[in-house]
Design a protein around this motif. Structure first.
Motif, PDB file in Angstrom:
ATOM      1  N   GLU A   1       0.660  -1.127   0.145  1.00  0.00           N
ATOM      2  CA  GLU A   1       0.385  -0.062  -0.252  1.00  0.00           C
ATOM      3  C   GLU A   1       0.699   1.525  -0.128  1.00  0.00           C
ATOM      4  N   SER A   2       2.213   0.695   0.774  1.00  0.00           N
ATOM      5  CA  SER A   2       3.030   2.267   1.401  1.00  0.00           C
ATOM      6  C   SER A   2       3.309   2.562  -0.714  1.00  0.00           C
ATOM      7  N   ASN A   3       3.394   1.587  -1.752  1.00  0.00           N
ATOM      8  CA  ASN A   3       4.663   1.655  -3.311  1.00  0.00           C
ATOM      9  C   ASN A   3       2.889   3.225  -3.078  1.00  0.00           C
ATOM     10  N   PHE A   4       2.136   3.210  -2.817  1.00  0.00           N
ATOM     11  CA  PHE A   4       1.050   4.555  -3.638  1.00  0.00           C
ATOM     12  C   PHE A   4      -0.333   4.775  -2.969  1.00  0.00           C
ATOM     13  N   SER A   5       0.109   5.956  -2.041  1.00  0.00           N
ATOM     14  CA  SER A   5      -0.913   6.185  -1.762  1.00  0.00           C
ATOM     15  C   SER A   5      -1.361   8.058  -0.676  1.00  0.00           C
ATOM     16  N   SER A   6      -1.912   8.649  -1.425  1.00  0.00           N
ATOM     17  CA  SER A   6      -2.138   9.685  -1.190  1.00  0.00           C
ATOM     18  C   SER A   6      -1.309  10.032   0.236  1.00  0.00           C
ATOM     19  N   ARG A   7      -1.594   9.437   0.776  1.00  0.00           N
ATOM     20  CA  ARG A   7      -1.543  10.003   2.277  1.00  0.00           C
ATOM     21  C   ARG A   7       0.032   9.618   3.134  1.00  0.00           C
ATOM     22  N   GLY A   8       0.677   8.040   2.698  1.00  0.00           N
ATOM     23  CA  GLY A   8       1.638   8.296   2.890  1.00  0.00           C
ATOM     24  C   GLY A   8       2.964   9.277   1.905  1.00  0.00           C
ATOM     25  N   ARG A   9       2.432   9.972   1.169  1.00  0.00           N
ATOM     26  CA  ARG A   9       3.750  10.428  -0.247  1.00  0.00           C
ATOM     27  C   ARG A   9       2.953  11.859   0.018  1.00  0.00           C
TER      28      ARG A   9
ATOM     29  N   GLY B   1     -10.888   1.049   5.479  1.00  0.00           N
ATOM     30  CA  GLY B   1     -10.334   2.122   6.454  1.00  0.00           C
ATOM     31  C   GLY B   1     -10.275   3.575   5.788  1.00  0.00           C
ATOM     32  N   VAL B   2     -11.651   4.354   5.330  1.00  0.00           N
ATOM     33  CA  VAL B   2     -11.371   5.150   3.708  1.00  0.00           C
ATOM     34  C   VAL B   2     -10.282   5.650   4.173  1.00  0.00           C
ATOM     35  N   ASP B   3      -9.822   6.597   5.272  1.00  0.00           N
ATOM     36  CA  ASP B   3      -8.437   7.466   4.840  1.00  0.00           C
ATOM     37  C   ASP B   3      -7.352   6.648   4.339  1.00  0.00           C
ATOM     38  N   SER B   4      -7.286   5.540   4.648  1.00  0.00           N
ATOM     39  CA  SER B   4      -5.691   4.834   4.725  1.00  0.00           C
ATOM     40  C   SER B   4      -4.949   5.047   3.404  1.00  0.00           C
ATOM     41  N   THR B   5      -5.633   5.598   1.782  1.00  0.00           N
ATOM     42  CA  THR B   5      -5.092   5.799   1.479  1.00  0.00           C
ATOM     43  C   THR B   5      -5.364   7.146   0.680  1.00  0.00           C
ATOM     44  N   CYS B   6      -6.708   7.580   1.015  1.00  0.00           N
ATOM     45  CA  CYS B   6      -7.541   9.311   0.510  1.00  0.00           C
ATOM     46  C   CYS B   6      -7.237  10.055   1.374  1.00  0.00           C
ATOM     47  N   ILE B   7      -7.164  11.296   0.952  1.00  0.00           N
ATOM     48  CA  ILE B   7      -7.036  12.093   2.289  1.00  0.00           C
ATOM     49  C   ILE B   7      -8.014  13.373   1.989  1.00  0.00           C
ATOM     50  N   ASP B   8      -8.277  14.046   2.807  1.00  0.00           N
ATOM     51  CA  ASP B   8      -8.725  15.386   2.605  1.00  0.00           C
ATOM     52  C   ASP B   8      -7.944  16.036   2.028  1.00  0.00           C
ATOM     53  N   TYR B   9      -7.775  16.978   1.098  1.00  0.00           N
ATOM     54  CA  TYR B   9      -6.667  17.723   0.939  1.00  0.00           C
ATOM     55  C   TYR B   9      -6.628  19.568   1.563  1.00  0.00           C
ATOM     56  N   SER B  10      -7.787  19.822   1.870  1.00  0.00           N
ATOM     57  CA  SER B  10      -7.873  20.975   2.426  1.00  0.00           C
ATOM     58  C   SER B  10      -7.937  20.866   4.018  1.00  0.00           C
ATOM     59  N   GLY B  11      -7.293  19.921   4.504  1.00  0.00           N
ATOM     60  CA  GLY B  11      -6.692  19.802   6.087  1.00  0.00           C
ATOM     61  C   GLY B  11      -7.464  20.402   6.966  1.00  0.00           C
TER      62      GLY B  11
END
Ligand code: HEC
Ligand code: HEC
Length: 360
Positions: free
Chosen positions: A25-33, A262-272
């Motif tokens: 998963e860490s190979n491609f996640s918006s949270r991780g990157r 868990g919806v947040d695992s690779t998805c991010i709220d890009y407004s923080g």
């Protein structure tokens, strides 16, 4: 010698198979990157096609450059137009569009005289692609698994929906991370789209990516700064694609972004959770969507966000989160660095905050 070569080849083959089979998963996640700087060390512009490409800047290149389209002979994997800012008033020539795909390959394109860029380079396919409608339910896996979760059939690598990447724009020393990590996309009827479709301009009909280095207004008064005339235009032109009211989530497009993971695992709220388009913050109610992607009557999702007032410190303007998050050498920011402490926009915002951050 021959033996070594054979061993090497089979080792290489083993590594390839192992990579394909192990889901990382860490190979491609918006949270991780989220905080990753733009990749370095590649040849800039290495993936540009040859030819003119001076037509239709700002339009969705995929309307013609797709299978069955008018420009089927030039089937890009990605294309678009690069602008200075969101209002798409002027284009960036010789800007760089960098994509890092699912496999970690770097694709680099340079924008031409009209800001256009394009590539034919393959974009790696995510075997665990989930199809969805703009990040909404229903989320339909495009892969097949057995009961133990072993991958039986990967998502079809020929479908551009499965091509996943992350993007940065570079303009000289400045770079800007692009928040969306949607697949290249389209549908079976519309198998190619372009960056111009999603990264839309504000004042301009056309879309396009943008990276601004210059100040928003050409000059500001030394004192008596106004929210309406000075601060808001800066926030609008530099921060709006991310810090907006309402739902602001990257799309769900891979297995671990499914609700059961868990919806947040690779998805991010890009407004923080921060809405810089409003002074005091905002609460937006949007209809909840059912499994069929249609609104459920009388059911809503509510998005409450803090506004500009929540990130200013009028007693020590330089210590405002609004400035600390965005200045070179400040705190880490998923949106990247926007200015240094001698930039006109920075000085204007600092002065407006020091004068009480009024809604004037
Ligand atoms: C309205 C249709 C249409 C749109 C929109 C469009 N193109 Fe094209 N494009 C064409 C056609 C037609 C050709 C020529 C195809 C051929 O030679 O068979 C072409 C060719 C090209 C070529 C090959 C070299 C050249 O100039 O002939 C490039 C590069 C190119 N387009 C880039 C782009 C980019 C980038 C975009 C989006 C900003 C875009 N195009 C949008 C129709 C379009
Ligand atoms: C590409 C998207 C993007 C852009 C553009 C962007 N940001 Fe952000 N910003 C984020 C994300 C995501 C977060 C949450 C993660 C973090 O704190 O870095 C965030 C967090 C923040 C925070 C912290 C909020 C808090 O409650 O702690 C501030 C302040 C902020 N941004 C200010 C700005 C300003 C000012 C601009 C424009 C000059 C801007 N950002 C542009 C994505 C962006």
């Amino acid at each position: 010698m021959k033996k070594i070569t054979i061993i090497c080849i089979s080792l290489a083959a083993f590594v390839v198979v192992a990579l394909a089979a192990v889901y990382n998963e860490s190979n491609f996640s918006s949270r991780g990157r989220m905080y990753q700087p733009a990749p370095e060390g590649h040849l800039i512009g290495q993936d540009n096609g040859s030819g003119g490409g001076l037509h239709h800047p700002g339009e969705d290149c995929g309307t013609c450059h797709r299978v069955g389209g008018r420009a089927e002979s030039h089937l890009f994997t990605m294309a678009g137009t690069l602008y200075e800012d969101r209002s798409a008033r002027s284009v960036v020539k010789q800007g760089e569009v960098i994509m890092e795909d699912w496999d970690g390959n770097i694709i680099s394109m340079t924008s031409n005289e009209v800001g256009n860029f394009w590539t034919y380079s393959p974009v790696a396919s995510d075997p665990y692609t989930v199809s969805n409608y703009h990040g909404h339910e229903p989320f339909v896996p495009m892969y097949v698994e057995d009961e133990e979760g072993n991958l039986l059939e990967p998502a079809d690598p020929d479908s551009s929906n499965t091509w996943h990447y992350k993007t940065w724009i570079r303009n000289g020393n400045a770079y800007r991370p692009m928040a969306s990590i949607a697949g290249v996309g389209g549908s079976s009827a519309r198998n190619r789209m372009s960056c111009n479709m999603h990264h839309g301009g504000v004042a301009h009909r056309a879309g396009g990516l943008w990276v601004g280095k210059g100040s928003t207004l050409t000059s500001y008064p030394a004192s008596g700064l106004s929210y309406q005339k000075h601060a808001y235009p800066i926030l609008r032109s530099k921060c709006s694609p991310c810090h907006i009211p309402g739902k602001a989530k990257t799309s769900v497009n891979t297995k671990t972004a499914l609700p059961e993971f868990g919806v947040d695992s690779t998805c991010i709220d890009y407004s923080g959770g921060l809405d810089l388009m409003t002074y005091e913050g905002s609460t937006v109610k949007v209809p909840k969507l059912g499994d069929d992607g249609k609104p459920i009557p009388n059911e809503f999702d509510t998005y409450s966000k803090i506004g500009v007032l929540g990130v200013v410190n009028t007693n020590a303007s330089e210590q405002s989160a609004l400035l600390l998050k965005t200045v070179s050498g400040g705190t880490q920011h998923a949106g990247g660095v926007f200015w240094n402490d001698s930039s006109l926009d920075y000085i204007a915002l600092r002065q407006w905050i020091a004068e009480g951050a009024l809604e004037n």
